[in-house]
Write a protein that holds these residues in place. Structure first.
Motif, PDB file in Angstrom:
ATOM      1  N   PRO A 166       2.186   7.370   6.277  1.00  0.00           N
ATOM      2  CA  PRO A 166       2.827   6.830   7.759  1.00  0.00           C
ATOM      3  C   PRO A 166       1.835   5.798   8.170  1.00  0.00           C
ATOM      4  O   PRO A 166       0.376   6.059   8.293  1.00  0.00           O
ATOM      5  CB  PRO A 166       2.885   8.020   8.521  1.00  0.00           C
ATOM      6  CG  PRO A 166       3.209   9.009   7.562  1.00  0.00           C
ATOM      7  CD  PRO A 166       2.325   8.928   6.426  1.00  0.00           C
ATOM      8  N   GLN A 190      12.160   0.751   7.070  1.00  0.00           N
ATOM      9  CA  GLN A 190      11.044   1.620   6.824  1.00  0.00           C
ATOM     10  C   GLN A 190       9.664   1.133   7.059  1.00  0.00           C
ATOM     11  O   GLN A 190       8.781   2.098   7.210  1.00  0.00           O
ATOM     12  CB  GLN A 190      10.948   1.513   5.047  1.00  0.00           C
ATOM     13  CG  GLN A 190      12.150   1.945   4.224  1.00  0.00           C
ATOM     14  CD  GLN A 190      11.839   2.262   2.985  1.00  0.00           C
ATOM     15  OE1 GLN A 190      11.123   3.116   2.283  1.00  0.00           O
ATOM     16  NE2 GLN A 190      12.725   1.309   2.091  1.00  0.00           N
ATOM     17  N   THR A 192       7.647  -0.881  10.446  1.00  0.00           N
ATOM     18  CA  THR A 192       7.730  -1.274  11.977  1.00  0.00           C
ATOM     19  C   THR A 192       7.786  -3.052  12.196  1.00  0.00           C
ATOM     20  O   THR A 192       8.648  -3.689  13.031  1.00  0.00           O
ATOM     21  CB  THR A 192       6.877  -0.786  13.016  1.00  0.00           C
ATOM     22  OG1 THR A 192       5.418  -1.220  12.517  1.00  0.00           O
ATOM     23  CG2 THR A 192       6.841   0.597  13.056  1.00  0.00           C
ATOM     24  N   LYS A 217       7.062   3.880   8.331  1.00  0.00           N
ATOM     25  CA  LYS A 217       7.482   5.089   9.024  1.00  0.00           C
ATOM     26  C   LYS A 217       7.646   6.331   8.453  1.00  0.00           C
ATOM     27  O   LYS A 217       7.570   7.356   9.181  1.00  0.00           O
ATOM     28  CB  LYS A 217       8.948   4.664   9.428  1.00  0.00           C
ATOM     29  CG  LYS A 217       9.192   3.463  10.215  1.00  0.00           C
ATOM     30  CD  LYS A 217      10.471   2.872  10.746  1.00  0.00           C
ATOM     31  CE  LYS A 217      10.387   1.631  11.186  1.00  0.00           C
ATOM     32  NZ  LYS A 217      12.005   1.228  11.610  1.00  0.00           N
TER      33      LYS A 217
END
Length: 223
Positions: A166, A190, A192, A217
């Motif tokens: 992440p 998937q 940001t 993410k």
């Protein structure tokens, strides 16, 4: 970043050369990035594309595990080793690549079914950054070339979604016009932030762009 500009050089003889190869050699001789790469011991002018992308997006900041898809001849991994010398780096390419200190190189086709698992095993854990400078061999038909390149980008994205931790990032070469709408939508689900960039080291007459997706993410890729 700009390269040093010296006096223009001319190809002394075109004997036994095609016109296109003579133009290519002429361009290489007068390319400031080619001269700069030679002076700074980078294997290719492509190193400056990653340097410029990193300066703009901070891709390598804090990265400790990196995968280089399409590593040959090794310029991008050289940049990684110089900017984050303690990072764990694994690269893959169908073409042979001379060893790079601190980089594990797999010589095989990334599209081979076994390649993703071998890369994961070599890295030994999740990645902070997946870099893809892969390009399909062009056939001269724009639509076909675009589809083949997008196929590589999509395969790279599927792999990135499996290995990134992440907050990680994915960078891939695309052609003029950037990633198509479906791929951009997938990236935005998937990551940001998703942006297109053409670093100054990319030749003005080149159709290449890069898609830069940051802030993974986490979780499995969308169905």
């Amino acid at each position: 970043m700009t390269g040093p500009r010296g006096p223009r050089q001319r190809v002394r003889t075109a004997r036994n050369r095609t016109a296109s190869s003579t133009r290519w050699l002429q361009r290489q001789l007068n390319d400031p990035y080619v001269r700069k790469a030679k002076a700074e011991n980078y294997r290719s002018r492509a190193a400056y594309k990653l340097l410029e992308l990193d300066d703009r997006f901070g891709l390598l900041k804090g990265a400790t595990a990196i995968v280089d898809l399409g590593i040959a001849p090794g310029g991008w991994s050289q940049v990684v080793r110089r900017r984050v010398p303690k990072a764990n780096v694994v690269g893959i390419d169908l073409l042979p690549t001379d060893p790079i200190d601190g980089v594990e190189i797999l010589q095989m086709d990334f599209m081979d079914d076994s390649a993703p698992e071998k890369l994961k095993a070599a890295l030994g854990g999740p990645a902070d950054l997946v870099l893809s400078d892969m390009a399909a061999n062009t056939v001269g038909h724009p639509q076909t070339d675009h589809l083949r390149t997008m196929g590589l980008v999509e395969a790279g994205l599927m792999f990135a979604a499996e290995i990134l931790r992440p907050g990680g990032a994915f960078v891939a070469k695309v052609l003029a016009g950037g990633a198509d709408n479906d791929l951009v939508a997938d990236l935005k689900r998937q990551f940001t932030t998703v942006k297109h960039a053409k670093p100054p080291a990319s030749r003005k007459d080149s159709s290449e762009w890069y898609v830069v997706a940051q802030g993974f993410k986490g979780g499995p890729p969308p169905a």
